[in-house]
Design a protein around this motif. Structure first.
Motif, PDB file in Angstrom:
ATOM      1  N   MET A   1       0.830  -1.200   0.000  1.00 21.10           N
ATOM      2  CA  MET A   1       0.000   0.000   0.000  1.00 21.10           C
ATOM      3  C   MET A   1       0.869   1.257   0.000  1.00 21.10           C
ATOM      4  SD  MET A   1      -3.274  -0.852  -0.047  1.00 21.10           S
ATOM      5  CE  MET A   1      -2.782  -2.066  -1.268  1.00 21.10           C
ATOM      6  N   ALA A   2       0.353   2.309  -0.602  1.00 18.14           N
ATOM      7  CA  ALA A   2       1.131   3.525  -0.806  1.00 18.14           C
ATOM      8  C   ALA A   2       0.900   4.557   0.291  1.00 18.14           C
ATOM      9  CB  ALA A   2       0.769   4.144  -2.151  1.00 18.14           C
ATOM     10  N   ILE A   3       1.881   5.448   0.448  1.00 16.13           N
ATOM     11  CA  ILE A   3       1.734   6.639   1.279  1.00 16.13           C
ATOM     12  C   ILE A   3       1.456   7.789   0.322  1.00 16.13           C
ATOM     13  CG2 ILE A   3       2.837   8.213   2.909  1.00 16.13           C
ATOM     14  CD1 ILE A   3       4.651   5.878   3.752  1.00 16.13           C
ATOM     15  N   ILE A   4       0.306   8.440   0.494  1.00 15.50           N
ATOM     16  CA  ILE A   4      -0.174   9.430  -0.467  1.00 15.50           C
ATOM     17  C   ILE A   4      -0.411  10.760   0.232  1.00 15.50           C
ATOM     18  CG2 ILE A   4      -1.981   9.973  -2.149  1.00 15.50           C
ATOM     19  CD1 ILE A   4      -2.538   6.924  -2.297  1.00 15.50           C
ATOM     20  N   PHE A   5       0.223  11.809  -0.273  1.00 12.78           N
ATOM     21  CA  PHE A   5       0.041  13.157   0.275  1.00 12.78           C
ATOM     22  C   PHE A   5      -0.840  13.953  -0.677  1.00 12.78           C
ATOM     23  CE2 PHE A   5       1.061  17.604   0.966  1.00 12.78           C
ATOM     24  CZ  PHE A   5       1.108  17.699   2.353  1.00 12.78           C
ATOM     25  N   ILE A   6      -1.922  14.543  -0.137  1.00 10.76           N
ATOM     26  CA  ILE A   6      -2.883  15.294  -0.950  1.00 10.76           C
ATOM     27  C   ILE A   6      -2.986  16.712  -0.420  1.00 10.76           C
ATOM     28  CG2 ILE A   6      -5.221  15.389  -1.872  1.00 10.76           C
ATOM     29  CD1 ILE A   6      -5.541  12.432  -1.190  1.00 10.76           C
ATOM     30  N   THR A   7      -2.764  17.698  -1.280  1.00  9.87           N
ATOM     31  CA  THR A   7      -2.946  19.090  -0.869  1.00  9.87           C
ATOM     32  C   THR A   7      -4.404  19.508  -1.061  1.00  9.87           C
ATOM     33  OG1 THR A   7      -2.433  20.014  -3.064  1.00  9.87           O
ATOM     34  CG2 THR A   7      -0.578  19.641  -1.559  1.00  9.87           C
ATOM     35  N   GLY A   8      -4.830  20.489  -0.275  1.00  7.47           N
ATOM     36  CA  GLY A   8      -6.196  20.990  -0.390  1.00  7.47           C
ATOM     37  C   GLY A   8      -7.236  19.920  -0.142  1.00  7.47           C
ATOM     38  N   ALA A   9      -6.988  19.082   0.869  1.00  7.41           N
ATOM     39  CA  ALA A   9      -7.814  17.883   1.047  1.00  7.41           C
ATOM     40  C   ALA A   9      -8.824  17.982   2.185  1.00  7.41           C
ATOM     41  CB  ALA A   9      -6.914  16.663   1.278  1.00  7.41           C
ATOM     42  N   ASN A  10      -9.075  19.179   2.691  1.00  6.74           N
ATOM     43  CA  ASN A  10     -10.045  19.293   3.776  1.00  6.74           C
ATOM     44  C   ASN A  10     -11.490  19.293   3.272  1.00  6.74           C
ATOM     45  OD1 ASN A  10      -9.147  22.077   2.893  1.00  6.74           O
ATOM     46  ND2 ASN A  10     -10.959  22.636   4.082  1.00  6.74           N
ATOM     47  N   LYS A  11     -11.678  19.438   1.957  1.00  6.53           N
ATOM     48  CA  LYS A  11     -13.035  19.420   1.399  1.00  6.53           C
ATOM     49  C   LYS A  11     -12.972  19.055  -0.085  1.00  6.53           C
ATOM     50  CE  LYS A  11     -13.125  24.345   0.193  1.00  6.53           C
ATOM     51  NZ  LYS A  11     -13.864  25.622   0.327  1.00  6.53           N
ATOM     52  N   ASN A  80      -3.579  18.921  -5.522  1.00  5.36           N
ATOM     53  CA  ASN A  80      -5.003  19.169  -5.698  1.00  5.36           C
ATOM     54  C   ASN A  80      -5.417  20.589  -5.347  1.00  5.36           C
ATOM     55  OD1 ASN A  80      -8.019  18.378  -5.709  1.00  5.36           O
ATOM     56  ND2 ASN A  80      -7.691  19.053  -3.590  1.00  5.36           N
ATOM     57  N   ALA A  81      -4.678  21.260  -4.476  1.00  2.37           N
ATOM     58  CA  ALA A  81      -5.085  22.599  -4.020  1.00  2.37           C
ATOM     59  C   ALA A  81      -5.266  23.542  -5.195  1.00  2.37           C
ATOM     60  CB  ALA A  81      -4.043  23.151  -3.049  1.00  2.37           C
ATOM     61  N   GLY A  82      -6.382  24.248  -5.209  1.00  3.92           N
ATOM     62  CA  GLY A  82      -6.645  25.181  -6.291  1.00  3.92           C
ATOM     63  C   GLY A  82      -7.756  26.143  -5.927  1.00  3.92           C
ATOM     64  N   ILE A  83      -7.804  27.256  -6.637  1.00  7.09           N
ATOM     65  CA  ILE A  83      -8.859  28.235  -6.431  1.00  7.09           C
ATOM     66  C   ILE A  83      -9.517  28.566  -7.756  1.00  7.09           C
ATOM     67  CG2 ILE A  83      -7.801  29.229  -4.376  1.00  7.09           C
ATOM     68  CD1 ILE A  83      -6.825  31.563  -6.131  1.00  7.09           C
ATOM     69  N   ASN A  84     -10.747  29.054  -7.666  1.00  7.96           N
ATOM     70  CA  ASN A  84     -11.481  29.487  -8.848  1.00  7.96           C
ATOM     71  C   ASN A  84     -11.366  31.004  -8.970  1.00  7.96           C
ATOM     72  OD1 ASN A  84     -13.088  29.436 -11.106  1.00  7.96           O
ATOM     73  ND2 ASN A  84     -14.911  28.644 -10.078  1.00  7.96           N
TER      74      ASN A  84
END
Length: 231
Positions: A1-11, A80-84
């Protein structure tokens, strides 16, 4: 299994991708700028929270050091973190607006990738997933039969086009790491006022697929929930 880091992942897409990857048995590190919301989301998912503001060099450096001290490596980085940005009239868009959108959506991925490269290189099968958008596609935005062809969002679209090209260039520059871009599709999230026709789960199909590919999968690709797409 992998260790995965995700940005902007609170929603949104980041949170749902984290939930699905945990369900598959992976170790997920939930990155978010807001400490309170990040910790709350991480607790709900049973994962570890790492504070990261992708627009701040010191915060990104500290996040990488945190992961180095705890896990020692990551196998997958999900930018993943991004803004509109909702202004459509070029006469009302300022240089400051452009710098703000690109600072998060493009420079943010550059900062995080650079800081986490040493951790990725500790993995036997490292991968980077950049969460882009069909809004950055020349073909899609010229097609009146697609949702992307009926939306005018100059800065958001331009930033996602830049992120997709960054993916192509990084794939060439980092032959030891798979680097791919995901197009979630028109998904109902806070980013678009929940106007998308896809569920957030459907919107994470491409992200999860790229994050869980095995060794030997291709690099420099643009992928949606149906598979590889053009640009």
């Amino acid at each position: 299994m992998a260790i995965i880091f995700i940005t902007g992942a609170n929603k949104g897409l980041g949170h749902e991708a984290a939930r699905r990857l945990v369900e598959l048995g992976h170790t997920v590190l939930l990155g978010a700028r807001d400490a309170e919301r990040g910790r709350s989301a991480a607790t709900a998912l049973g994962v570890r929270f790492v504070r990261i503001d992708v627009t701040d060099d010191a915060s990104v450096t500290a996040a990488a050091a945190d992961v180095a001290g705890h896990e020692g490596r990551i196998d997958v980085l999900v930018n993943n973190a991004g803004i509109n940005h909702r202004k459509a009239d070029p006469g009302s868009i300022t240089g400051a607006d452009a710098l703000g959108v690109f600072d998060t959506n493009v420079a943010g991925a550059v900062r995080v990738t650079a800081a986490f490269l040493p951790l990725l290189r500790e993995s036997a099968d490292p991968a980077i997933v950049n969460v882009s958008s069909g809004m950055g596609s020349l073909a899609f935005t010229h097609d009146p039969n697609r949702a992307e062809g009926n939306v005018v969002a100059p800065l958001y679209a331009a930033s996602k086009s830049a992120l997709t090209m960054l993916t192509t260039m990084y794939a060439k520059a980092l032959p030891d790491i798979r680097v791919n871009a995901a197009d979630p599709g028109y998904t109902a999230t806070d980013l678009n006022g929940h106007n998308g026709f896809q569920t957030v789960t459907e919107g994470t199909d491409a992200i999860v697929a790229l994050a869980t590919e095995g060794p030997g999968a291709g690099s420099g690709r643009f992928v949606d929930r149906e598979g590889d797409i053009g640009w």
